[in-house]
Design an enzyme around this catalytic site. Structure first.
Site, PDB file in Angstrom:
ATOM      1  N   ASP A   1     -14.418  -6.320   0.830  1.00 23.13           N
ATOM      2  CA  ASP A   1     -14.314  -7.494   1.753  1.00 23.13           C
ATOM      3  C   ASP A   1     -14.520  -7.358   3.225  1.00 23.13           C
ATOM      4  OD1 ASP A   1     -12.054  -6.033   2.522  1.00 23.13           O
ATOM      5  OD2 ASP A   1     -10.381  -7.405   2.032  1.00 23.13           O
ATOM      6  N   ARG A   2     -15.023  -6.151   3.493  1.00 21.88           N
ATOM      7  CA  ARG A   2     -15.501  -6.104   4.918  1.00 21.88           C
ATOM      8  C   ARG A   2     -16.805  -5.056   5.054  1.00 21.88           C
ATOM      9  NH1 ARG A   2     -11.404  -2.997   8.857  1.00 21.88           N
ATOM     10  NH2 ARG A   2     -11.108  -1.993   6.702  1.00 21.88           N
TER      11      ARG A   2
ATOM     12  N   HIS B   1     -13.294  -8.345   9.472  1.00 24.57           N
ATOM     13  CA  HIS B   1     -13.058  -9.310   8.662  1.00 24.57           C
ATOM     14  C   HIS B   1     -13.621 -10.673   8.858  1.00 24.57           C
ATOM     15  CE1 HIS B   1      -9.976  -7.360   5.903  1.00 24.57           C
ATOM     16  NE2 HIS B   1      -9.588  -6.971   6.941  1.00 24.57           N
TER      17      HIS B   1
ATOM     18  N   LYS C   1      -3.184  -6.760  -2.741  1.00 18.53           N
ATOM     19  CA  LYS C   1      -3.197  -7.902  -1.779  1.00 18.53           C
ATOM     20  C   LYS C   1      -3.054  -9.116  -2.786  1.00 18.53           C
ATOM     21  CE  LYS C   1      -6.717  -5.819   1.105  1.00 18.53           C
ATOM     22  NZ  LYS C   1      -8.181  -5.836   1.659  1.00 18.53           N
TER      23      LYS C   1
ATOM     24  N   SER D   1      -7.924  -0.964  -0.699  1.00 16.46           N
ATOM     25  CA  SER D   1      -8.706  -1.163   0.296  1.00 16.46           C
ATOM     26  C   SER D   1      -9.611   0.010   0.883  1.00 16.46           C
ATOM     27  CB  SER D   1      -8.190  -1.880   1.522  1.00 16.46           C
ATOM     28  OG  SER D   1      -9.199  -2.528   2.493  1.00 16.46           O
ATOM     29  N   HIS D   2      -9.591   0.348   2.221  1.00 16.06           N
ATOM     30  CA  HIS D   2     -10.195   1.325   2.763  1.00 16.06           C
ATOM     31  C   HIS D   2      -9.492   2.817   2.620  1.00 16.06           C
ATOM     32  CE1 HIS D   2      -7.700  -0.629   5.625  1.00 16.06           C
ATOM     33  NE2 HIS D   2      -7.649   0.750   6.442  1.00 16.06           N
TER      34      HIS D   2
ATOM     35  N   ASP E   1     -16.545  -1.315   3.145  1.00 14.82           N
ATOM     36  CA  ASP E   1     -15.253  -0.658   2.856  1.00 14.82           C
ATOM     37  C   ASP E   1     -14.877  -0.666   1.387  1.00 14.82           C
ATOM     38  OD1 ASP E   1     -14.293  -3.147   2.243  1.00 14.82           O
ATOM     39  OD2 ASP E   1     -12.350  -2.788   3.584  1.00 14.82           O
TER      40      ASP E   1
ATOM     41  N   ARG F   1       0.746  -0.989  -0.092  1.00 14.85           N
ATOM     42  CA  ARG F   1      -0.026   0.165  -0.132  1.00 14.85           C
ATOM     43  C   ARG F   1       0.924   1.282   0.052  1.00 14.85           C
ATOM     44  NH1 ARG F   1      -2.711   0.108   5.043  1.00 14.85           N
ATOM     45  NH2 ARG F   1      -1.984  -1.747   5.213  1.00 14.85           N
TER      46      ARG F   1
ATOM     47  N   ASP G   1     -12.971  -1.907  -0.791  1.00 18.77           N
ATOM     48  CA  ASP G   1     -12.936  -3.016  -1.759  1.00 18.77           C
ATOM     49  C   ASP G   1     -13.827  -4.196  -1.493  1.00 18.77           C
ATOM     50  OD1 ASP G   1     -11.622  -3.883   0.409  1.00 18.77           O
ATOM     51  OD2 ASP G   1     -10.060  -5.069  -0.390  1.00 18.77           O
TER      52      ASP G   1
END
Length: 448
Positions: free
Chosen positions: A243-244, A326, A108, A98-99, A239, A13, A241
């Site tokens: 995934d949460r 997660h 990732k 991501s966030h 978030d 990142r 991407d």
């Protein structure tokens, strides 16, 4: 540009293009294939403005090192994990930050079985190889890049986790935060009999409404307000991407990730009796106590998706949940998903036939948690030792992840950040007064 500090504990990142640009992405793609020698990998990307060019560079680097690349296009991170497991690939890369705020880019990275590549499982080796750009790579056979549509199989898989016919016409407010949930949810929502109020579903890497990080209270203000205005049964915020996912109950109150883990564990154990379930060291006692009551086996674990995914496999665990939002599923390559918890919560509310606030009342009346409190410190190791000396005699001491102390009526975990000199405190007690007193005592030592 490839600043070494973009390689974090669990992913890559950094700010685009100052810390990580296309040449850096190309170097990472090459280094990944040289390090692990995969034959076929999946590559997908989020909606950030830099993601298409970064993805092209990663794919070119991977292909020129000899791997065949399955290009997934615009997908959520969990869809890359799904593709790796479903298609039997040797690995995958999701180009996403991501966030993080809009100026960031990142990746990732996973191996076969969607196992994450982190700081202690190959990411630092990739960093070393990618940095050695002076030594020209030998060019062998070049791999192919072919596109594959993973969407129908993904939608079918996530819906298989629930009984769609059991769903009631709940009123649900969803804040997609202009992230990947806006692309991922519509084909799933088409199959559900719920009344959805959609907000910010247009994927937009400039994030014109708010940052895609629902853990920060200022980014939750919108969803909290909308749930009460709409008289909704549930609010869900994703978030960047996707995934949460994070939940807001019918009264507009945010639901902590450990309470969500407890509820989802109960619902999964009804389908998988006696299953093993992972939870992290920060979690409320609500989690292991609920798991035991539902006939499951609670297993405490270190924080971080790499640690969760390895342990899920070792134990054959059916589910795992982290306080950070997660949630991991055995039937989803032991990977984390944001869509599956959303579906399970709909099913749970439909089957129970009560408001989420009512379902949560027993937790809220028994467990009083601080949430995570971060404090910068000069000497992390010294502070942890001070805390152990001061509070260790009050309960059972564990060093599984930082310092945990379990007393009769309160417990805490204090762990160092992976990336900066600060300590993260999570503390819980069985009364609000005790929680506040122990919190203040611990913080006094940390801050002195």
């Amino acid at each position: 540009m490839l600043d070494p500090k973009v390689f974090k504990a669990y992913d890559v990142r950094g700010i685009y293009p100052d810390e990580l640009d296309e040449e850096g992405a190309y170097a990472i793609g090459r280094a990944y294939v040289e390090e692990f020698e995969p034959r076929r990998i999946a590559v997908g990307h989020d909606m950030r403005l830099s993601s298409p060019v970064m993805t092209d560079a990663v794919m070119r680097g991977a292909a020129e090192s000899g791997a065949d690349v399955v290009e997934l296009g615009l997908v959520g991170t969990e869809m890359v994990y799904f593709a790796v497991g479903e298609l039997g690939l040797d690995g995958g890369i999701a180009v996403t930050a991501s966030h993080n705020p809009k100026e960031y880019t990142g990746m990732k990275i996973v191996r076969r079985g969607a196992l994450p590549v982190g700081g202690d499982s190959g990411l630092l080796d990739i960093r070393a190889r990618a940095a050695a750009t002076g030594a020209r790579h030998e060019t062998g056979p070049v791999g192919t890049i072919t596109h594959q549509d993973i969407w129908p199989a993904f939608v079918e898989r996530v819906l298989s986790f629930i009984d769609v016919s059991s769903l009631k016409p709940l009123r649900v407010v969803i804040d997609a935060a202009n992230g990947m949930a806006g692309a991922m949810l519509p084909p799933v929502l088409e199959q559900l009999p719920i009344d959805v109020v959609r907000h910010f579903f247009e994927p937009d890497g400039t994030f014109p409404n708010h940052e895609p990080n629902p853990l920060l209270p200022e980014n939750r203000e919108f969803i909290v307000r909308k749930v009460t205005e709409e008289g909704a049964d549930l609010g869900v915020a994703f978030d960047g991407d996707a995934d949460r996912c994070f939940f807001v109950d019918d009264t507009g109150e945010f639901v902590p990730g450990d309470f969500v883990t407890a509820l989802l564990a109960e619902s999964i154990l009804a389908k998988e009796p006696g299953g093993k379930i992972l939870y992290d060291v920060r979690a409320s006692w609500a989690v292991p106590e609920t798991i035991r009551r539902a006939g499951g086996v609670p297993l405490v674990n270190r924080v971080g998706h790499a640690f969760f995914k390895h342990r899920m496999r070792e134990e054959g665990a059916v589910f795992g949940g982290e306080v950070s939002g997660h949630y991991y599923f055995r039937g989803f390559s032991q990977a984390d998903s944001g869509v599956i918890p959303f579906l399970l919560m709909l099913e749970l509310l439909s089957k129970r036939g009560e408001k989420l606030s009512e379902t949560l009342r027993p937790f809220r009346e028994r467990y009083f948690i601080t949430g995570e409190i971060n404090t910068p410190v000069g000497d992390v190791a010294l502070k942890l030792q001070e805390l152990k000396e001061r509070f260790g005699a009050e309960g059972k001491v564990s060093h599984l992840d930082g310092l945990s102390i379990d007393a009769e009526d309160w417990h805490m975990n204090v762990r160092p950040s992976n990336t900066e000199p600060l300590l993260r405190l999570n503390l819980e007690a069985l009364s609000p007064e005790l929680m506040e007193r122990k919190r203040d005592e611990v913080l006094e030592v940390i801050r002195s």
